[in-house]
Scaffold this motif. Structure first.
Motif, PDB file in Angstrom:
ATOM      1  N   UNK A   1       0.830  -1.204   0.000  1.00 41.69           N
ATOM      2  CA  UNK A   1       0.000   0.000   0.000  1.00 41.69           C
ATOM      3  C   UNK A   1       0.866   1.257   0.000  1.00 41.69           C
ATOM      4  N   UNK A   2       0.548   2.188  -0.853  1.00 43.44           N
ATOM      5  CA  UNK A   2       1.312   3.430  -0.921  1.00 43.44           C
ATOM      6  C   UNK A   2       2.443   3.394  -1.920  1.00 43.44           C
ATOM      7  N   UNK A   3       2.679   2.276  -2.574  1.00 42.43           N
ATOM      8  CA  UNK A   3       3.737   2.227  -3.580  1.00 42.43           C
ATOM      9  C   UNK A   3       4.475   0.913  -3.576  1.00 42.43           C
ATOM     10  N   UNK A   4       5.383   0.798  -4.508  1.00 43.01           N
ATOM     11  CA  UNK A   4       6.198  -0.409  -4.628  1.00 43.01           C
ATOM     12  C   UNK A   4       7.460  -0.283  -3.789  1.00 43.01           C
ATOM     13  N   UNK A   5       7.836  -1.375  -3.175  1.00 38.63           N
ATOM     14  CA  UNK A   5       9.118  -1.464  -2.486  1.00 38.63           C
ATOM     15  C   UNK A   5      10.102  -2.099  -3.447  1.00 38.63           C
ATOM     16  N   UNK A   6      11.338  -1.647  -3.398  1.00 31.96           N
ATOM     17  CA  UNK A   6      12.386  -2.236  -4.222  1.00 31.96           C
ATOM     18  C   UNK A   6      13.313  -3.017  -3.305  1.00 31.96           C
ATOM     19  N   UNK A   7      13.191  -4.338  -3.361  1.00 35.51           N
ATOM     20  CA  UNK A   7      14.042  -5.215  -2.558  1.00 35.51           C
ATOM     21  C   UNK A   7      15.383  -5.368  -3.258  1.00 35.51           C
ATOM     22  N   UNK A   8      16.444  -5.394  -2.477  1.00 32.32           N
ATOM     23  CA  UNK A   8      17.799  -5.461  -3.017  1.00 32.32           C
ATOM     24  C   UNK A   8      18.464  -6.784  -2.672  1.00 32.32           C
ATOM     25  N   UNK A   9      19.424  -7.161  -3.495  1.00 36.75           N
ATOM     26  CA  UNK A   9      20.255  -8.304  -3.138  1.00 36.75           C
ATOM     27  C   UNK A   9      21.171  -7.869  -1.998  1.00 36.75           C
ATOM     28  N   UNK A  10      21.686  -8.825  -1.272  1.00 34.14           N
ATOM     29  CA  UNK A  10      22.610  -8.514  -0.180  1.00 34.14           C
ATOM     30  C   UNK A  10      23.827  -7.764  -0.719  1.00 34.14           C
ATOM     31  N   UNK A  11      24.339  -8.195  -1.859  1.00 35.91           N
ATOM     32  CA  UNK A  11      25.531  -7.578  -2.451  1.00 35.91           C
ATOM     33  C   UNK A  11      25.260  -6.138  -2.865  1.00 35.91           C
ATOM     34  N   UNK A  12      24.105  -5.885  -3.484  1.00 33.59           N
ATOM     35  CA  UNK A  12      23.754  -4.519  -3.885  1.00 33.59           C
ATOM     36  C   UNK A  12      23.604  -3.621  -2.670  1.00 33.59           C
ATOM     37  N   UNK A  13      22.990  -4.139  -1.620  1.00 36.14           N
ATOM     38  CA  UNK A  13      22.809  -3.351  -0.397  1.00 36.14           C
ATOM     39  C   UNK A  13      24.157  -2.999   0.225  1.00 36.14           C
ATOM     40  N   UNK A  14      25.062  -3.951   0.298  1.00 31.93           N
ATOM     41  CA  UNK A  14      26.388  -3.705   0.877  1.00 31.93           C
ATOM     42  C   UNK A  14      27.148  -2.675   0.057  1.00 31.93           C
ATOM     43  N   UNK A  15      27.005  -2.726  -1.262  1.00 32.34           N
ATOM     44  CA  UNK A  15      27.689  -1.768  -2.138  1.00 32.34           C
ATOM     45  C   UNK A  15      27.184  -0.341  -1.931  1.00 32.34           C
ATOM     46  N   UNK A  16      25.990  -0.189  -1.398  1.00 29.89           N
ATOM     47  CA  UNK A  16      25.403   1.134  -1.190  1.00 29.89           C
ATOM     48  C   UNK A  16      25.896   1.823   0.080  1.00 29.89           C
ATOM     49  N   UNK A  17      26.414   1.069   1.040  1.00 34.92           N
ATOM     50  CA  UNK A  17      26.781   1.621   2.351  1.00 34.92           C
ATOM     51  C   UNK A  17      27.917   2.632   2.197  1.00 34.92           C
ATOM     52  N   UNK A  18      27.772   3.757   2.892  1.00 38.14           N
ATOM     53  CA  UNK A  18      28.821   4.769   2.898  1.00 38.14           C
ATOM     54  C   UNK A  18      30.114   4.164   3.452  1.00 38.14           C
ATOM     55  N   UNK A  19      31.261   4.645   2.991  1.00 35.56           N
ATOM     56  CA  UNK A  19      32.531   4.079   3.445  1.00 35.56           C
ATOM     57  C   UNK A  19      32.837   4.426   4.896  1.00 35.56           C
ATOM     58  N   UNK A  20      33.727   3.643   5.472  1.00 45.08           N
ATOM     59  CA  UNK A  20      34.188   3.900   6.827  1.00 45.08           C
ATOM     60  C   UNK A  20      33.941   2.725   7.744  1.00 45.08           C
ATOM     61  N   UNK A  21      34.605   2.767   8.893  1.00 45.64           N
ATOM     62  CA  UNK A  21      34.457   1.713   9.905  1.00 45.64           C
ATOM     63  C   UNK A  21      33.090   1.789  10.575  1.00 45.64           C
ATOM     64  N   UNK A  22      32.536   3.021  10.637  1.00 43.91           N
ATOM     65  CA  UNK A  22      31.195   3.199  11.193  1.00 43.91           C
ATOM     66  C   UNK A  22      30.319   3.873  10.144  1.00 43.91           C
ATOM     67  N   UNK A  23      29.024   3.647  10.270  1.00 41.46           N
ATOM     68  CA  UNK A  23      28.048   4.144   9.302  1.00 41.46           C
ATOM     69  C   UNK A  23      26.893   4.771  10.078  1.00 41.46           C
ATOM     70  N   UNK A  24      26.449   5.944   9.638  1.00 43.36           N
ATOM     71  CA  UNK A  24      25.337   6.595  10.321  1.00 43.36           C
ATOM     72  C   UNK A  24      24.027   5.935   9.913  1.00 43.36           C
ATOM     73  N   UNK A  25      23.201   5.630  10.903  1.00 40.55           N
ATOM     74  CA  UNK A  25      21.915   4.960  10.709  1.00 40.55           C
ATOM     75  C   UNK A  25      20.859   5.766  11.452  1.00 40.55           C
ATOM     76  N   UNK A  26      19.694   5.935  10.816  1.00 38.64           N
ATOM     77  CA  UNK A  26      18.616   6.731  11.390  1.00 38.64           C
ATOM     78  C   UNK A  26      17.367   5.866  11.518  1.00 38.64           C
ATOM     79  N   UNK A  27      16.653   6.051  12.631  1.00 38.29           N
ATOM     80  CA  UNK A  27      15.385   5.375  12.843  1.00 38.29           C
ATOM     81  C   UNK A  27      14.324   6.418  13.159  1.00 38.29           C
ATOM     82  N   UNK A  28      13.114   6.157  12.730  1.00 33.39           N
ATOM     83  CA  UNK A  28      11.990   7.038  13.008  1.00 33.39           C
ATOM     84  C   UNK A  28      11.227   6.468  14.197  1.00 33.39           C
ATOM     85  N   UNK A  29      11.298   7.180  15.312  1.00 29.94           N
ATOM     86  CA  UNK A  29      10.604   6.760  16.527  1.00 29.94           C
ATOM     87  C   UNK A  29       9.478   7.761  16.760  1.00 29.94           C
TER      88      UNK A  29
END
Length: 95
Positions: A7-35
């Protein structure tokens, strides 16, 4: 990539490899959650983000989150977390 109709649109599911390739570089990565109506961000270890990718079905974020640099969605206990990503044209160049 796989499209999932929700509902509300299509989700685009990614392969594990594609998802990993998207992560910003560095030892740590900024992650945001909506609470509720509040966004909470924190730095996660890159290894922890990758481990979580293998525990869920990663997805492309919508256009607003992507425009803000958080183009990857991972799920922890069913809750979405938005991961800082590199621009598509820069993927494969960062480590």
């Amino acid at each position: 990539m796989q499209f999932v109709n929700v509902p509300g649109g299509d989700r685009v599911c990614l392969s594990k490899e594609d998802a990993i390739a998207m992560i910003a570089p560095g030892e740590s990565v900024h992650v945001v959650s909506n609470v509720g109506n509040i966004f909470i961000g924190a730095d996660w270890l890159r290894a922890d983000v990758i481990a979580q990718i293998y525990e869920c079905v990663p997805e492309e974020a919508g256009p607003i989150a992507t425009a803000e640099g958080y183009g990857l969605v991972i799920y922890v206990d069913g809750a979405p977390y938005f991961v800082k990503t590199v621009k598509q044209e820069d993927r494969g160049q960062a480590s």
